[in-house]
Scaffold this motif. Structure first.
Motif, PDB file in Angstrom:
ATOM      1  N   ILE A 359     -16.968  31.698  31.105  1.00 44.10           N
ATOM      2  CA  ILE A 359     -17.916  32.791  30.893  1.00 44.10           C
ATOM      3  C   ILE A 359     -18.646  32.516  29.591  1.00 44.10           C
ATOM      4  O   ILE A 359     -18.020  32.243  28.567  1.00 44.10           O
ATOM      5  CB  ILE A 359     -17.202  34.155  30.822  1.00 44.10           C
ATOM      6  CG1 ILE A 359     -16.523  34.481  32.154  1.00 44.10           C
ATOM      7  CG2 ILE A 359     -18.191  35.261  30.466  1.00 44.10           C
ATOM      8  CD1 ILE A 359     -15.698  35.755  32.101  1.00 44.10           C
ATOM      9  N   LYS A 360     -19.992  32.616  29.635  1.00 49.91           N
ATOM     10  CA  LYS A 360     -20.807  32.527  28.423  1.00 49.91           C
ATOM     11  C   LYS A 360     -21.520  33.867  28.233  1.00 49.91           C
ATOM     12  O   LYS A 360     -22.102  34.398  29.179  1.00 49.91           O
ATOM     13  CB  LYS A 360     -21.851  31.412  28.531  1.00 49.91           C
ATOM     14  CG  LYS A 360     -21.287  30.005  28.542  1.00 49.91           C
ATOM     15  CD  LYS A 360     -22.429  29.001  28.575  1.00 49.91           C
ATOM     16  CE  LYS A 360     -21.929  27.565  28.648  1.00 49.91           C
ATOM     17  NZ  LYS A 360     -23.047  26.596  28.686  1.00 49.91           N
ATOM     18  N   ILE A 361     -21.477  34.390  27.004  1.00 46.85           N
ATOM     19  CA  ILE A 361     -22.133  35.658  26.686  1.00 46.85           C
ATOM     20  C   ILE A 361     -23.095  35.408  25.535  1.00 46.85           C
ATOM     21  O   ILE A 361     -22.714  34.836  24.502  1.00 46.85           O
ATOM     22  CB  ILE A 361     -21.116  36.744  26.305  1.00 46.85           C
ATOM     23  CG1 ILE A 361     -20.153  37.008  27.471  1.00 46.85           C
ATOM     24  CG2 ILE A 361     -21.824  38.035  25.910  1.00 46.85           C
ATOM     25  CD1 ILE A 361     -19.086  38.036  27.159  1.00 46.85           C
ATOM     26  N   GLN A 362     -24.352  35.850  25.704  1.00 41.61           N
ATOM     27  CA  GLN A 362     -25.360  35.733  24.659  1.00 41.61           C
ATOM     28  C   GLN A 362     -25.421  37.040  23.868  1.00 41.61           C
ATOM     29  O   GLN A 362     -25.640  38.114  24.435  1.00 41.61           O
ATOM     30  CB  GLN A 362     -26.736  35.444  25.260  1.00 41.61           C
ATOM     31  CG  GLN A 362     -27.828  35.217  24.233  1.00 41.61           C
ATOM     32  CD  GLN A 362     -27.592  33.956  23.411  1.00 41.61           C
ATOM     33  OE1 GLN A 362     -27.338  32.891  23.961  1.00 41.61           O
ATOM     34  NE2 GLN A 362     -27.654  34.089  22.099  1.00 41.61           N
ATOM     35  N   HIS A 363     -25.211  36.939  22.557  1.00 40.44           N
ATOM     36  CA  HIS A 363     -25.258  38.103  21.675  1.00 40.44           C
ATOM     37  C   HIS A 363     -26.543  38.058  20.850  1.00 40.44           C
ATOM     38  O   HIS A 363     -27.356  37.137  20.978  1.00 40.44           O
ATOM     39  CB  HIS A 363     -24.023  38.128  20.758  1.00 40.44           C
ATOM     40  CG  HIS A 363     -22.731  37.989  21.490  1.00 40.44           C
ATOM     41  ND1 HIS A 363     -22.115  39.034  22.154  1.00 40.44           N
ATOM     42  CD2 HIS A 363     -21.927  36.908  21.677  1.00 40.44           C
ATOM     43  CE1 HIS A 363     -20.999  38.616  22.709  1.00 40.44           C
ATOM     44  NE2 HIS A 363     -20.859  37.326  22.437  1.00 40.44           N
ATOM     45  N   GLU A 364     -26.700  39.042  19.984  1.00 41.38           N
ATOM     46  CA  GLU A 364     -27.873  39.064  19.102  1.00 41.38           C
ATOM     47  C   GLU A 364     -27.727  38.008  17.995  1.00 41.38           C
ATOM     48  O   GLU A 364     -26.661  37.422  17.813  1.00 41.38           O
ATOM     49  CB  GLU A 364     -28.041  40.451  18.488  1.00 41.38           C
ATOM     50  CG  GLU A 364     -28.385  41.519  19.527  1.00 41.38           C
ATOM     51  CD  GLU A 364     -28.830  42.808  18.881  1.00 41.38           C
ATOM     52  OE1 GLU A 364     -29.499  42.748  17.828  1.00 41.38           O
ATOM     53  OE2 GLU A 364     -28.503  43.884  19.420  1.00 41.38           O
ATOM     54  N   PHE A 365     -28.823  37.776  17.276  1.00 38.93           N
ATOM     55  CA  PHE A 365     -28.888  36.853  16.131  1.00 38.93           C
ATOM     56  C   PHE A 365     -28.637  35.406  16.547  1.00 38.93           C
ATOM     57  O   PHE A 365     -28.198  34.591  15.741  1.00 38.93           O
ATOM     58  CB  PHE A 365     -27.880  37.250  15.044  1.00 38.93           C
ATOM     59  CG  PHE A 365     -27.796  38.718  14.785  1.00 38.93           C
ATOM     60  CD1 PHE A 365     -28.936  39.453  14.489  1.00 38.93           C
ATOM     61  CD2 PHE A 365     -26.586  39.398  14.860  1.00 38.93           C
ATOM     62  CE1 PHE A 365     -28.852  40.811  14.268  1.00 38.93           C
ATOM     63  CE2 PHE A 365     -26.492  40.754  14.636  1.00 38.93           C
ATOM     64  CZ  PHE A 365     -27.642  41.459  14.346  1.00 38.93           C
ATOM     65  N   GLY A 366     -28.857  35.065  17.834  1.00 38.39           N
ATOM     66  CA  GLY A 366     -28.676  33.699  18.294  1.00 38.39           C
ATOM     67  C   GLY A 366     -27.220  33.275  18.438  1.00 38.39           C
ATOM     68  O   GLY A 366     -26.920  32.080  18.442  1.00 38.39           O
ATOM     69  N   ILE A 367     -26.292  34.240  18.571  1.00 34.76           N
ATOM     70  CA  ILE A 367     -24.859  33.943  18.686  1.00 34.76           C
ATOM     71  C   ILE A 367     -24.458  33.918  20.156  1.00 34.76           C
ATOM     72  O   ILE A 367     -24.884  34.772  20.942  1.00 34.76           O
ATOM     73  CB  ILE A 367     -24.015  34.982  17.931  1.00 34.76           C
ATOM     74  CG1 ILE A 367     -24.428  35.028  16.462  1.00 34.76           C
ATOM     75  CG2 ILE A 367     -22.535  34.668  18.056  1.00 34.76           C
ATOM     76  CD1 ILE A 367     -23.718  36.108  15.673  1.00 34.76           C
ATOM     77  N   GLU A 368     -23.643  32.929  20.514  1.00 31.08           N
ATOM     78  CA  GLU A 368     -23.118  32.800  21.878  1.00 31.08           C
ATOM     79  C   GLU A 368     -21.605  32.616  21.822  1.00 31.08           C
ATOM     80  O   GLU A 368     -21.096  31.901  20.954  1.00 31.08           O
ATOM     81  CB  GLU A 368     -23.772  31.601  22.575  1.00 31.08           C
ATOM     82  CG  GLU A 368     -23.197  31.289  23.948  1.00 31.08           C
ATOM     83  CD  GLU A 368     -23.699  29.964  24.483  1.00 31.08           C
ATOM     84  OE1 GLU A 368     -22.860  29.132  24.905  1.00 31.08           O
ATOM     85  OE2 GLU A 368     -24.933  29.735  24.457  1.00 31.08           O
TER      86      GLU A 368
END
Length: 429
Positions: A359-368
């Motif tokens: 599972i890959k999750i994209q968060h704010e501020f370019g964080i994964e």
């Protein structure tokens, strides 16, 4: 060949096994080679039995030791969690107390600023009164000097005897001049006394104003030191996490939707001139605003733990077996719940080479964040997840040597040590 047969004959001499019935007698001849093969087979069977028994015993002992070690690790981890929880509660109490002290200090600053304004107003009024008194005193002095001049002129005319005025008029004029001179002298003395009293009051007001400014400066200094102590660890934490604090705060401020917005700058001056206290107060407000923005950023960054049940750290971030290990491994039984460490959007949920179920999750501020080797995936691509939401179960899929979670944090595509975020979440927040 004959030598081998002779050696076997000495070790295993040929034997015959007779089998007799009522009508006939038969025998079976056991050659030396046959006896050697039978002896070798029996020896192998007995040896294999001994080895298998030893392996089973060692495995049983090792399993018991592993369980004991797992229990010890679990107890140590639980003790560590309890200590971290107690430390977190203590830090929260300290933060609450510091916030209350800061609020009290701000109230004191507000009261002191009011007193400063009142003192400045009184000093200004006193200066204005002194100026008016001095102007009136100068006018009175000019009138007194003019009256004296007229008195001298009249006295000279009287001595010459040629005033041209009747005797009664001359006497009235002299009385009038004397009364005017007397009133002028009294007014002069009154104004001089009032001026001296006003100067004394102005000196006292200046002293009070200076003391208030000194006290105000000390309070500002303490507040500035507190802000520095509060902001610098946050700056360092985000820099170590691979984030630029200025860029981070700009992004948070651009998307800020909280009630009230940024803190409003203060202005203490009433004369339009630059005010040093207002500048220092606004710097403190900027620090408070920065802390508030850091708090918002921390809520959106992956500072939470992906595993909440008992687990063991098995591999950390760094070189391992000659290759770079880009994450941290958490070992626990298959099926252990896995949670999202921050709000975000699922950008991949499926099988990936080496990672297994990923599972890959994209968060704010370019964080994964990445969660690998799962046994089951509970989210789908495009789904928005929240911090603490269960997204999958721990497994042993892909290139894995045992049930565990491989957890990665990437900033701008570059791997970052996940423990930076995890420790920051435990120690700071």
């Amino acid at each position: 060949m004959q030598g081998v047969h002779s050696a076997l004959e000495r070790r295993f001499p040929e034997k015959r096994l007779f089998i007799r019935s009522d009508t006939e007698t038969r025998f079976i001849r056991l050659k030396s080679e046959t006896q050697a093969v039978a002896w070798l087979g029996a020896t192998l069977v007995v040896g294999w039995t001994i080895v298998a028994t030893a392996v089973l015993l060692m495995d049983s002992i090792g399993a018991g030791s592993y369980r004991a070690q797992a229990l010890r690790d679990q107890m140590i981890y639980e003790d560590r969690l309890n200590a971290l929880s107690a430390e977190r509660d203590a830090r929260a109490e300290e933060a609450l107390a510091a916030q209350q002290r800061f609020a009290t200090t701000l109230d004191q600053v507000s009261v002191m600023q009011t007193e400063l304004l009142e003192a400045e107003t009184r000093a200004h009024e006193l200066r204005t009164g002194i100026d008016v008194m001095q102007t009136k005193l100068m006018e009175m002095r000019r009138e007194r000097d003019a009256a004296r001049g007229e008195a001298v002129l009249l006295a000279a005319r009287l001595e010459e005897g040629g005033t041209g005025l009747p005797g009664d008029d001359m006497t009235g004029m002299l009385d009038l001049v004397a009364a005017a001179l007397s009133e002028t002298a009294e007014a002069r003395d009154t104004i001089a006394a009032d001026a001296a009293e006003a100067l004394e009051l102005a000196a006292e007001a200046e002293l009070e104003l200076r003391l208030l400014r000194d006290k105000n400066d000390e309070i500002f200094r303490q507040l500035e030191e507190a802000m520095t102590i509060s902001v610098e660890p946050l700056d360092r934490m985000f820099r170590e996490a691979g984030l630029n604090p200025d860029t981070l705060l700009t992004a948070v401020r651009r998307g800020y939707s909280g009630t009230g917005g940024p803190l409003t700058p203060l202005s203490f001056s009433t004369r339009g001139a630059p005010d040093a206290d207002a500048a220092r107060a606004n710097e403190i407000l900027d620090g408070l605003d920065r802390i508030n923005l850091y708090r918002i950023a921390a809520e959106r960054a992956p500072f939470a733990m992906p595993v909440r049940d008992s687990f063991r750290y098995t591999s950390g971030f760094g070189m391992r077996w000659g290759r770079m290990h880009n994450g941290t491994d958490f070992a626990a039984p298959i099926g252990t719940p896995i949670y999202a460490t921050a709000d975000g959007v699922v950008i991949e949920a499926g099988w990936a080479s080496g990672y297994g179920r990923l599972i890959k999750i994209q968060h704010e501020f370019g964080i994964e964040t990445r969660y690998a080797h799962l046994n089951q995936i509970r989210v789908s691509v495009g789904e928005r997840v929240s911090r603490g939401q269960r997204i999958g179960d721990m497994g042993n899929s892909g290139r894995s040597t045992g049930p565990h979670l491989h957890y990665e944090v990437r900033v701008g595509g570059r791997p970052v040590n996940p423990m930076i975020y995890i420790r920051a979440g435990q120690d700071v927040f």
